[in-house]
Scaffold this active site. Structure first.
Site, PDB file in Angstrom:
ATOM      1  N   ASP A 166      -3.041 -10.911  -1.176  1.00  0.00           N
ATOM      2  CA  ASP A 166      -3.501 -10.579   0.277  1.00  0.00           C
ATOM      3  C   ASP A 166      -4.930 -10.115   0.036  1.00  0.00           C
ATOM      4  O   ASP A 166      -5.650 -10.019  -0.988  1.00  0.00           O
ATOM      5  CB  ASP A 166      -2.687  -9.095   0.227  1.00  0.00           C
ATOM      6  CG  ASP A 166      -2.763  -8.598   1.664  1.00  0.00           C
ATOM      7  OD1 ASP A 166      -1.982  -8.778   2.324  1.00  0.00           O
ATOM      8  OD2 ASP A 166      -3.863  -7.968   1.680  1.00  0.00           O
TER       9      ASP A 166
ATOM     10  N   HIS B   3       0.995  -1.216   0.091  1.00  0.00           N
ATOM     11  CA  HIS B   3      -0.068  -0.030  -0.020  1.00  0.00           C
ATOM     12  C   HIS B   3       0.831   1.290  -0.087  1.00  0.00           C
ATOM     13  O   HIS B   3       0.395   2.327  -0.163  1.00  0.00           O
ATOM     14  CB  HIS B   3      -0.991   0.070   1.111  1.00  0.00           C
ATOM     15  CG  HIS B   3      -1.900  -1.002   1.131  1.00  0.00           C
ATOM     16  ND1 HIS B   3      -2.754  -1.362   0.369  1.00  0.00           N
ATOM     17  CD2 HIS B   3      -2.113  -1.849   2.306  1.00  0.00           C
ATOM     18  CE1 HIS B   3      -3.528  -2.612   0.854  1.00  0.00           C
ATOM     19  NE2 HIS B   3      -3.174  -2.839   2.063  1.00  0.00           N
TER      20      HIS B   3
ATOM     21  N   HIS C   6      -6.416  -7.557   0.850  1.00  0.00           N
ATOM     22  CA  HIS C   6      -6.633  -6.055   0.323  1.00  0.00           C
ATOM     23  C   HIS C   6      -6.061  -5.939  -1.067  1.00  0.00           C
ATOM     24  O   HIS C   6      -4.980  -6.546  -1.327  1.00  0.00           O
ATOM     25  CB  HIS C   6      -5.927  -5.251   1.381  1.00  0.00           C
ATOM     26  CG  HIS C   6      -6.509  -5.464   2.706  1.00  0.00           C
ATOM     27  ND1 HIS C   6      -5.712  -6.279   3.884  1.00  0.00           N
ATOM     28  CD2 HIS C   6      -7.656  -4.961   3.459  1.00  0.00           C
ATOM     29  CE1 HIS C   6      -6.357  -6.162   4.918  1.00  0.00           C
ATOM     30  NE2 HIS C   6      -7.563  -5.407   4.702  1.00  0.00           N
TER      31      HIS C   6
ATOM     32  N   ASP D  22      -3.547 -12.275   5.360  1.00  0.00           N
ATOM     33  CA  ASP D  22      -4.877 -11.999   5.647  1.00  0.00           C
ATOM     34  C   ASP D  22      -6.248 -12.721   5.036  1.00  0.00           C
ATOM     35  O   ASP D  22      -7.225 -12.666   5.283  1.00  0.00           O
ATOM     36  CB  ASP D  22      -5.126 -10.541   5.969  1.00  0.00           C
ATOM     37  CG  ASP D  22      -4.638  -9.966   4.680  1.00  0.00           C
ATOM     38  OD1 ASP D  22      -4.452 -10.500   3.633  1.00  0.00           O
ATOM     39  OD2 ASP D  22      -4.402  -8.569   4.833  1.00  0.00           O
TER      40      ASP D  22
HETATM   41 ZN   LIG Z   1      -4.062  -7.085   3.645  1.00  0.00          ZN
END
Ligand SMILES: [Zn+2]
Length: 393
Positions: free
Chosen positions: A194, A158, A196, A276
């Site tokens: 992931d 990110h 996200h 995650d």
């Molecule tokens: Zn994540």
């Protein structure tokens, strides 16, 4: 070098989706990149990343006898000059200043998003973040030599050129990809598993025709981007519904991701294995097993491209540790035991996590390394996603 490696490996393409990885005989041994810097406290009290991750993986691998000295490479922190190849000078200066003084002014907090709950200040922050970048640069260099390289502390996907985001201060996958391009890769596929969206990486290479980004992530979850693909920019997104299961993941990999790698004729793979996406993670609701993810990564490794594997998020110390330790076990050709030996079980029982209630700690997290798979119905939504994607390649 890159050309020679790719050429020598391109015709030797063992396919193994289960059991132990069949590495090509001409491929040098896999390597694990780490650093003791990750043993130092970080992120501060009450942050989701204030759990054991990298150190637990190394310690469990050591207990199991799976991480030998010759397979381990110590990373070095990236220099400021290296970091300037992606990050803004003013941001790096602000980050260094905040780290050295232990405080940020309100305008700096607002501008660079550091010193917040999300991206807190803690001693050694800058060196730790730079170490992660240095590790991914090293991973890319070694991957170009033909090693399958695992850098579980990498995956800060990110991070932005001029600000922190989503627990990421810098963006190491970007540096990994830039290094591969510098070393001669012409078609890099970045695959982000992931939970996200891999927004920072997608945006970094949006205008770069040599890089295709693919992200499989949960719908309606921060950063709320990645809701659709941008095929003209080589950016593919699979924003999947809650409770995304193993059968759906396998369907997506087989019918969308692997065909895309084939269609673009990728010569290098960077795989972000945020933990995650596993069932049991406290920050998301995906229902994947580590065994299914290992199988997928193993299949990608067997394509015999330049390959490096990064970590990413993951907020359940038991599932993170089992996933990444087992990932290395599979890559390095170790047999995954049905039950962990007693010293490994004792190690797993000593872990703690504020985000998970004691009654929710599953017995298999403490006694085994491989999850029981989570098969399920392949929903029409997933099939439509694949159909839509396949109109572009
Ligand atoms: Zn994540």
């Amino acid at each position: 070098m890159q050309g020679l490696v790719s050429e020598s490996m391109s015709r030797n393409n063992p396919s193994s989706t289960t059991g132990q990885l069949s590495l090509a005989t001409n491929r040098p041994s896999p390597l694990f990149i780490g650093s003791d810097i990750y043993r130092q406290p970080a992120f501060g009290f009450n942050h989701p990343l204030n759990i054991v991750r990298h150190s637990a993986v190394v310690d469990l691998l050591t207990i199991l006898g799976w991480l030998t000295a010759d397979a381990f490479r110590e990373s070095e922190a990236a220099t400021v000059n290296q970091l300037l190849e992606f990050h803004d000078r003013a941001y790096l200066k602000a980050l260094q200043y905040a780290d050295s003084t232990g405080s940020v002014e309100a305008d700096v907090r607002e501008r660079y998003r550091v010193g917040t709950f999300e991206n807190p200040l803690f001693p050694g922050l800058f060196e730790r973040a730079a170490m992660t970048v240095g590790g991914s640069i090293l991973a890319a260099e070694l991957a170009v030599e033909g090693h399958v390289v695992f850098h579980p502390s990498g995956g800060t996907h990110h991070g932005r050129p001029d600000r922190a985001a989503g627990f990421c201060y810098l963006n190491d996958p970007v540096f990994a990809i830039m290094t591969l391009l510098e070393k001669g890769s012409e078609r890099v596929m970045y695959l982000d598993l992931d939970a996200h969206h891999g927004d920072g990486v997608e945006d970094a290479f949006y205008e770069e025709p040599r890089v295709t980004t693919v992200s499989i992530h949960e719908q309606n979850r921060w950063p709320f981007s990645g809701t659709r693909s941008h095929p003209h920019a080589g950016a593919f997104n699979f924003s999947v519904p809650l409770q995304f299961n193993d059968s759906e993941f396998e369907y997506l990999m087989k019918n969308a991701v692997l065909p895309l790698a084939d269609a673009i004729d990728a010569d290098a793979l960077v795989i972000c294995c945020g933990a995650d996406c596993l069932a049991g993670d406290p920050l998301s609701h995906m229902q994947l097993s580590n065994t299914t993810l290992w199988n997928a990564v193993t299949e990608l490794v067997a394509l015999n491209k330049t390959t490096m594997i990064l970590g990413g998020g993951g907020y359940n110390p038991w599932t993170v540790t089992r996933y990444w330790a087992g990932m290395w076990g599979r890559i390095a050709g170790h047999e995954i035991p049905d039950r962990l030996p007693s010293d490994a079980r004792a190690f797993m029982r000593r872990m703690e996590c504020d985000l998970i209630d004691v009654e929710d700690i599953e017995e298999q997290w403490l006694t085994t390394i491989a999850d029981t798979p989570y098969p399920g119905t392949i929903r029409d939504e997933i099939k439509s996603m694949v159909t839509d994607a396949r109109t572009h390649y």
